[in-house]
Design a protein around this motif. Structure first.
Motif, short mmCIF file in Angstrom:
data_model
loop_
_atom_site.label_atom_id
_atom_site.label_comp_id
_atom_site.label_asym_id
_atom_site.label_seq_id
_atom_site.Cartn_x
_atom_site.Cartn_y
_atom_site.Cartn_z
N ASN A 105 46.08 34.83 39.46
CA ASN A 105 45.40 35.71 38.51
C ASN A 105 44.39 36.57 39.27
O ASN A 105 44.21 36.41 40.48
CB ASN A 105 44.75 34.91 37.37
CG ASN A 105 43.73 33.91 37.89
OD1 ASN A 105 43.13 34.11 38.94
ND2 ASN A 105 43.54 32.83 37.15
N ARG A 106 43.74 37.49 38.56
CA ARG A 106 42.87 38.46 39.22
C ARG A 106 41.79 37.79 40.06
O ARG A 106 41.57 38.13 41.22
CB ARG A 106 42.25 39.37 38.14
CG ARG A 106 41.42 40.48 38.72
CD ARG A 106 40.73 41.32 37.66
NE ARG A 106 39.95 42.34 38.31
CZ ARG A 106 40.44 43.50 38.72
NH1 ARG A 106 41.70 43.80 38.50
NH2 ARG A 106 39.68 44.38 39.34
N ARG A 107 41.13 36.79 39.45
CA ARG A 107 40.00 36.14 40.13
C ARG A 107 40.47 35.45 41.42
O ARG A 107 39.88 35.65 42.49
CB ARG A 107 39.38 35.10 39.18
CG ARG A 107 38.03 34.60 39.62
CD ARG A 107 37.43 33.71 38.54
NE ARG A 107 38.37 32.66 38.14
CZ ARG A 107 38.50 31.50 38.77
NH1 ARG A 107 37.75 31.23 39.80
NH2 ARG A 107 39.37 30.61 38.37
N ALA A 108 41.57 34.69 41.32
CA ALA A 108 42.06 33.97 42.51
C ALA A 108 42.57 34.96 43.55
O ALA A 108 42.39 34.74 44.76
CB ALA A 108 43.16 33.00 42.11
N PHE A 109 43.21 36.05 43.09
CA PHE A 109 43.73 37.04 44.04
C PHE A 109 42.57 37.66 44.83
O PHE A 109 42.64 37.79 46.05
CB PHE A 109 44.51 38.13 43.29
CG PHE A 109 45.00 39.22 44.19
CD1 PHE A 109 46.15 39.06 44.94
CD2 PHE A 109 44.30 40.41 44.31
CE1 PHE A 109 46.58 40.05 45.81
CE2 PHE A 109 44.71 41.41 45.17
CZ PHE A 109 45.87 41.24 45.92
N LEU A 110 41.51 38.06 44.10
CA LEU A 110 40.36 38.67 44.79
C LEU A 110 39.74 37.68 45.78
O LEU A 110 39.41 38.04 46.90
CB LEU A 110 39.31 39.12 43.77
CG LEU A 110 39.71 40.36 42.94
CD1 LEU A 110 38.62 40.70 41.94
CD2 LEU A 110 39.98 41.56 43.85
N GLN A 111 39.62 36.43 45.33
CA GLN A 111 39.03 35.39 46.20
C GLN A 111 39.84 35.25 47.50
O GLN A 111 39.28 35.29 48.59
CB GLN A 111 39.08 34.06 45.44
CG GLN A 111 37.81 33.27 45.51
CD GLN A 111 37.90 32.11 44.52
OE1 GLN A 111 38.96 31.54 44.32
NE2 GLN A 111 36.77 31.78 43.92
N GLN A 112 41.16 35.12 47.34
CA GLN A 112 42.00 34.93 48.53
C GLN A 112 42.08 36.21 49.37
O GLN A 112 42.16 36.15 50.59
CB GLN A 112 43.41 34.48 48.12
CG GLN A 112 43.39 33.11 47.48
CD GLN A 112 44.77 32.48 47.38
OE1 GLN A 112 45.71 32.89 48.06
NE2 GLN A 112 44.90 31.49 46.52
N GLY A 113 42.06 37.36 48.68
CA GLY A 113 42.10 38.64 49.39
C GLY A 113 40.86 38.83 50.24
O GLY A 113 40.95 39.23 51.42
N ILE A 114 39.70 38.51 49.67
CA ILE A 114 38.44 38.66 50.42
C ILE A 114 38.46 37.73 51.64
O ILE A 114 38.10 38.13 52.75
CB ILE A 114 37.22 38.37 49.51
CG1 ILE A 114 37.07 39.51 48.50
CG2 ILE A 114 35.94 38.20 50.33
CD1 ILE A 114 36.09 39.25 47.39
N ALA A 115 38.94 36.48 51.43
CA ALA A 115 38.99 35.53 52.55
C ALA A 115 39.94 36.05 53.64
O ALA A 115 39.61 35.97 54.84
CB ALA A 115 39.47 34.16 52.05
N ALA A 116 41.08 36.61 53.24
CA ALA A 116 42.05 37.13 54.23
C ALA A 116 41.44 38.32 54.97
O ALA A 116 41.62 38.47 56.18
CB ALA A 116 43.34 37.53 53.52
N PHE A 117 40.70 39.17 54.23
CA PHE A 117 40.06 40.34 54.83
C PHE A 117 39.05 39.91 55.89
O PHE A 117 39.05 40.41 57.02
CB PHE A 117 39.39 41.17 53.72
CG PHE A 117 38.67 42.39 54.22
CD1 PHE A 117 39.33 43.61 54.33
CD2 PHE A 117 37.33 42.32 54.59
CE1 PHE A 117 38.67 44.73 54.80
CE2 PHE A 117 36.67 43.44 55.06
CZ PHE A 117 37.34 44.65 55.17
N GLU A 118 38.20 38.95 55.52
CA GLU A 118 37.17 38.48 56.46
C GLU A 118 37.80 37.86 57.69
O GLU A 118 37.34 38.07 58.81
CB GLU A 118 36.24 37.46 55.78
CG GLU A 118 35.43 38.00 54.60
CD GLU A 118 34.53 39.17 54.98
OE1 GLU A 118 34.24 39.34 56.17
OE2 GLU A 118 34.15 39.95 54.07
#
Ligand SMILES: Nc1nc2c(ncn2[C@@H]2O[C@H](COP(=O)(O)OP(=O)(O)OP(=O)(O)O)[C@@H](O)[C@H]2O)c(=O)[nH]1
Length: 420
Positions: free
Chosen positions: A237-250
């Motif tokens: 879902n949006r929240r989990a996607f953003l969370q994992q996306g931010i972690a992958a970005f960092e």
């Protein structure tokens, strides 16, 4: 070998612990929405206790029908109930579930038949049959636990280890009993069997204590999945996607790697809803999610971030690779979405994408840029992708998006909206 194990005391201890743990499991069963595995494990404790008590009564009651046949049936049923509970917890059918289940069932029938034939004769034969049967059930349990790669692995590994030692002990018992007739190695058979029984009782107790641990970690895992998955498509879902996306970005930034964010939006989806109804609209969303899951790589992050809007983080910054991926996605959606559920839907999507660059300072920057690239694809006629190619282009886009964002917040403020 001199063994000072007071068997009645040990039996009493094991019976008490199994009764206590059985009572606890029953309580959990009553409190936790009557989850069947807890009822099965409670019954496993009860049958184990019943079997131990009946077998122990052998010294005072001369009724092999009860002290041998009934006792061994109970002792044989107990590991089977543990296995049935594990199957229930993991959502696997026990009966009719493939060749292994059929073999287990056939062996169970042979085991009961063997007990019926032998219970009145030599007391060692039923013991040998129960040991063989238990070893088989433990092996199946190990295989079942190993075949479902779940996280966290620890409770699975604990149970597998216990079952493994248990199975080896049972086979050892089979070996000792079968060679005892010829007295090949001069063993004190009774002493060795007592030692095996001691470990058997301790392991049976350890098993029933480890089962709730397995059930609770499974429940926690289900809750986590429930919290981070979109119910309709099973994507993040949006929240989990953003969370994992931010972690992958960092992580990519720290390791000087790169990645790409894609934004995928269905074209004219409102018309599909209006013409065919929301149910068909929902199945279109599931269809697109399925295509994305099939076409993207295992390590890519995929989410449904809005109504008909999907997003993905790809582990690559190569324009050529990303272009190939988006072309493939567009082709599959158009080809397989031409006809769906017997309806001419002629599906298509527009995709925007951006790779990490010095201008993308955060994951949110990338999402914003990918979003505006996606709108560019819509403006150009839909059913196409628009990928931000080079740093200069990206810089220009960043400036445009920044202007749009500040214009938008100015508009919101001007019209009385609150900007945060
Ligand atoms: N069936 C279904 N429809 C949804 C869901 N979430 C949002 N929608 C619908 O998605 C539609 C989105 O419409 P628009 O934003 O106008 O987009 P569009 O029709 O695809 O037009 P373009 O994006 O410009 O091509 C609306 O009709 C929403 O009601 C959902 O979960 N299920």
């Amino acid at each position: 070998m001199e063994l000072n194990i007071h068997l009645p005391t040990l039996l009493l201890l094991s019976v008490t612990i199994n009764l206590m743990v059985g009572g606890l499991l029953w309580l959990v069963y009553r409190l936790r929405d009557r989850q069947t595995c807890f009822r099965l494990w409670t019954l496993a404790c009860v049958t184990f206790v019943a079997g131990s008590v009946l077998a122990g009564a052998r010294t005072v009651v001369d009724a092999p029908f009860v002290t041998v046949l009934a006792a061994h049936l109970c002792l044989g049923l107990s590991p089977w109930l543990v296995l049935a509970g594990i199957h229930n917890l993991l959502g696997m059918p026990l009966a009719g579930g493939g060749r292994l289940s059929r073999i287990l069932f056939a062996c169970g029938v042979l085991y009961v038949a063997g007990l019926l034939v032998s219970y009145a004769g030599d007391a060692l034969v039923p013991r040998l049959l129960t040991a063989l049967w238990s070893a088989l059930v433990f092996s199946v349990a190990i295989y079942r636990l190993a075949s479902c790669a779940r996280t966290p692995r620890l409770p699975f590994q604990i149970l597998q280890t216990i079952f493994g030692i248990h199975g080896i002990l049972m086979m050892l018992q089979v070996l000792v009993i079968s060679t005892s007739k010829w007295d090949l190695v001069g063993l004190d058979v009774d002493a060795v069997l007592t030692l095996i029984l001691t470990h058997h009782l301790m392991l049976a107790t350890a098993t029933v204590m480890a089962l709730p641990l397995l059930a609770f970690t499974q429940a926690e895992r289900s809750l986590k999945l429930l919290a981070e998955r979109d119910e309709l498509t099973q994507l993040l879902n949006r929240r989990a996607f953003l969370q994992q996306g931010i972690a992958a970005f960092e992580q990519a930034r720290a390791q000087r790697n790169t990645l790409t964010v894609l934004m995928i939006d269905l074209d004219y989806f409102k018309e599909i809803n209006d013409r065919w109804g929301h149910e068909i609209g929902d199945s279109v969303l599931s269809f697109v999610a399925k295509i994305m899951s099939e076409e993207l790589r295992d390590g890519d992050i995929i989410g449904r971030i809005g109504g008909e809007e999907f997003s993905a983080v790809l582990n690559t910054g190569s324009y050529k690779e990303v272009e190939a991926v988006t072309e493939r996605l567009l082709r599959k959606i158009a080809e397989r979405g031409r006809w769906l559920d017997g309806r001419a839907l002629n599906l298509s999507a527009s995709i925007g994408g951006v790779a990490m660059s010095p201008q993308t300072q955060s994951f949110n920057d990338m999402m914003r840029l990918a979003d505006s690239a996606m709108y560019q694809a819509k403006d150009k006629g839909r059913n196409r992708s628009s990928l931000l190619r080079c740093q200069a282009e990206c810089r220009a886009w960043c400036a445009t998006v920044a202007r749009q964002t500040s214009a938008c917040s100015r508009m919101q403020t001007d019209s009385g909206g609150r900007s945060h």
